[in-house]
Write a protein that holds these residues in place. Structure first.
Motif, short mmCIF file in Angstrom:
data_model
loop_
_atom_site.label_atom_id
_atom_site.label_comp_id
_atom_site.label_asym_id
_atom_site.label_seq_id
_atom_site.Cartn_x
_atom_site.Cartn_y
_atom_site.Cartn_z
N SER A 1 13.44 14.40 -15.72
CA SER A 1 12.38 13.52 -15.85
C SER A 1 13.08 12.35 -16.56
O SER A 1 12.60 11.09 -16.62
CB SER A 1 11.27 14.05 -16.80
N HIS A 2 14.03 12.42 -17.64
CA HIS A 2 14.62 11.32 -18.47
C HIS A 2 15.92 12.14 -19.23
O HIS A 2 16.26 13.20 -18.84
CB HIS A 2 13.51 10.97 -19.50
N GLY A 3 16.61 11.23 -19.74
CA GLY A 3 17.90 11.56 -20.21
C GLY A 3 17.81 12.31 -21.50
O GLY A 3 18.99 12.37 -21.92
N HIS A 4 16.67 12.64 -22.36
CA HIS A 4 16.96 13.00 -23.63
C HIS A 4 17.42 14.50 -23.47
O HIS A 4 17.22 15.21 -22.38
CB HIS A 4 15.53 13.04 -24.08
N LEU A 5 18.36 14.87 -24.14
CA LEU A 5 19.38 15.94 -24.04
C LEU A 5 18.33 17.29 -24.14
O LEU A 5 19.03 18.48 -23.56
CB LEU A 5 20.56 16.19 -25.17
N ASP A 6 17.31 17.40 -24.98
CA ASP A 6 16.41 18.46 -24.84
C ASP A 6 15.83 18.90 -23.25
O ASP A 6 15.36 19.84 -23.06
CB ASP A 6 15.20 18.66 -25.73
N HIS A 7 16.01 17.90 -22.31
CA HIS A 7 15.80 17.93 -20.91
C HIS A 7 16.74 18.03 -20.09
O HIS A 7 16.93 18.57 -18.78
CB HIS A 7 14.61 16.72 -20.65
N ALA A 8 18.00 17.33 -20.44
CA ALA A 8 18.96 17.00 -19.32
C ALA A 8 20.34 17.50 -19.95
O ALA A 8 21.36 17.56 -18.96
CB ALA A 8 18.95 15.48 -19.32
N ASP B 1 5.32 7.22 -19.46
CA ASP B 1 5.23 6.40 -20.59
C ASP B 1 6.05 6.86 -21.68
O ASP B 1 5.38 7.56 -22.53
CB ASP B 1 3.84 6.18 -21.10
N HIS B 2 7.23 6.52 -21.54
CA HIS B 2 8.28 7.16 -22.61
C HIS B 2 9.18 6.17 -23.14
O HIS B 2 9.44 5.22 -22.49
CB HIS B 2 9.08 8.40 -21.94
N VAL B 3 10.03 6.44 -24.13
CA VAL B 3 10.82 5.32 -24.92
C VAL B 3 12.16 4.91 -24.08
O VAL B 3 12.90 4.28 -24.56
CB VAL B 3 11.31 5.75 -26.14
N GLY C 1 6.59 15.47 -17.67
CA GLY C 1 7.84 15.32 -18.60
C GLY C 1 7.19 14.73 -20.11
O GLY C 1 5.93 15.28 -20.50
N ASP C 2 7.96 14.10 -20.47
CA ASP C 2 7.68 13.53 -21.76
C ASP C 2 6.85 12.13 -21.53
O ASP C 2 7.47 11.23 -20.88
CB ASP C 2 8.60 12.91 -22.77
N THR C 3 5.76 12.00 -22.13
CA THR C 3 4.90 10.85 -21.85
C THR C 3 4.09 10.44 -22.96
O THR C 3 3.37 11.37 -23.72
CB THR C 3 4.26 10.69 -20.36
N LYS D 1 5.92 7.84 -28.13
CA LYS D 1 5.59 7.87 -26.67
C LYS D 1 5.57 9.24 -26.12
O LYS D 1 6.23 9.71 -25.30
CB LYS D 1 6.57 7.00 -25.67
N HIS D 2 4.74 10.03 -26.99
CA HIS D 2 4.41 11.31 -26.70
C HIS D 2 2.90 11.50 -26.76
O HIS D 2 2.22 10.65 -27.04
CB HIS D 2 4.95 12.43 -27.72
N LEU D 3 2.35 12.75 -26.30
CA LEU D 3 0.96 12.89 -26.53
C LEU D 3 0.43 13.52 -27.71
O LEU D 3 1.01 14.69 -28.13
CB LEU D 3 0.37 13.60 -25.25
ZN LIG Z 1 11.98 12.59 -24.50
#
Ligand SMILES: [Zn+2]
Ligand SMILES: [Zn+2]
Length: 268
Positions: A42-49, A121-123, A173-175, A211-213
């Motif tokens: 979903s995006h490059g933050h390391l907790d996801h990628a 909608d994330h940073v 994902g993160d949004t 940019k989280h919920l």
């Molecule tokens: Zn993130």
């Protein structure tokens, strides 16, 4: 459908969806992900990628089919460099391709199943993913025909089915809360997987700031949540407990509570 996974904000987030056996985010690299031919990041933050090179390494080691890694277009180049560093560290060539996706892009992932990317909608550059399912239904005028008649029509290339497509699942994902404006079709999905990082008055502004919920963003969007058969909340901050989140759901979304599943809750 079964969903396997783990998600805690800042720690790691990964899911495996069967069918078709694909990954939504890769966390820090869970061994269970080695069965996934398609990885949707979903995006490059390391907790996801962070786990992308690890999963490619494992899949190559076990001689599995080449892996397809999908990610937002602006992330594709640097993700390729990151994976290439893993290959150099290990002295191994992984079997994979990295494909950048933009909102609206589609990928076939199995018989009658496709993924379509949507904006979130994330940073950092980010995407969510719809899992679409095509359904065929015999057209009204052919319903009385026998099986052999239908087979004959089919082989004569007569179109006897109506095709429709439904959003089986939407993974956000993160949004932040702008996702419902950016991707209004998430409200149509049978199953919504959406993050809920923050709860409580003390951190009410954290959602839109980072940019989280925040849980209260979900409450404000209750009308957008009515149609889901199930809603999976994930990505809770370590500052909160699953029990606190469940109490918020019961107190502030009582009509939806039985359809809300909390990742990490007993039995989920
Ligand atoms: Zn993130
Ligand atoms: Zn995250």
């Amino acid at each position: 459908m079964s969903i396997e996974g783990h998600s805690v904000a800042g720690e790691e987030t990964w899911f495996r969806i069967h069918p078709p056996g694909l990954a939504f985010d890769v966390g820090r690299g869970a061994p269970a992900q080695a069965g996934s031919r398609d990885l949707f990041v979903s995006h490059g933050h390391l907790d996801h990628a962070l786990g992308v090179p690890y999963v490619l390494s494992q899949r190559t080691l076990h001689h599995q089919a080449p892996t397809r890694v999908f990610c937002p277009v602006p992330v594709a180049g640097v993700l390729a460099e990151f994976v290439a560093a893993g290959e150099r560290l290990e002295g191994v060539e992984y079997q994979y391709q990295i494909v950048g996706l933009a909102p609206g892009d589609r990928v076939e992932v199995g018989r009658d199943l496709a993924i379509q990317a949507f904006a979130t909608d994330h940073v950092v550059p980010s995407l969510g993913f719809h899992l679409l399912r095509r359904r065929r239904k015999l057209k009204e005028e052919f319903r009385a025909r026998s099986g052999s008649e239908l087979a004959a029509l089919r082989s004569g290339r007569v179109e006897i089915d109506d095709e429709s497509e439904e959003i089986w699942l939407s993974y956000c994902g993160d949004t932040g809360p702008d996702v419902w404006r950016l991707a209004p079709r998430i409200a149509e999905s049978r199953l919504l997987m959406i993050e809920c990082t923050f709860l409580g008055d003390q951190v009410r502004q954290h959602g839109s700031a980072y940019k989280h919920l925040h849980f209260d963003d979900l409450v404000e969007h209750e009308a957008d949540l009515e149609r889901h058969e199930a809603i999976v909340l994930h990505h809770l901050s370590r500052r909160h407990s699953i029990g606190e989140l469940r109490r918020e759901v019961e107190a502030k979304l009582p009509r939806l509570a039985s359809r809300v599943h909390l990742l990490g809750e007993a039995g989920e």
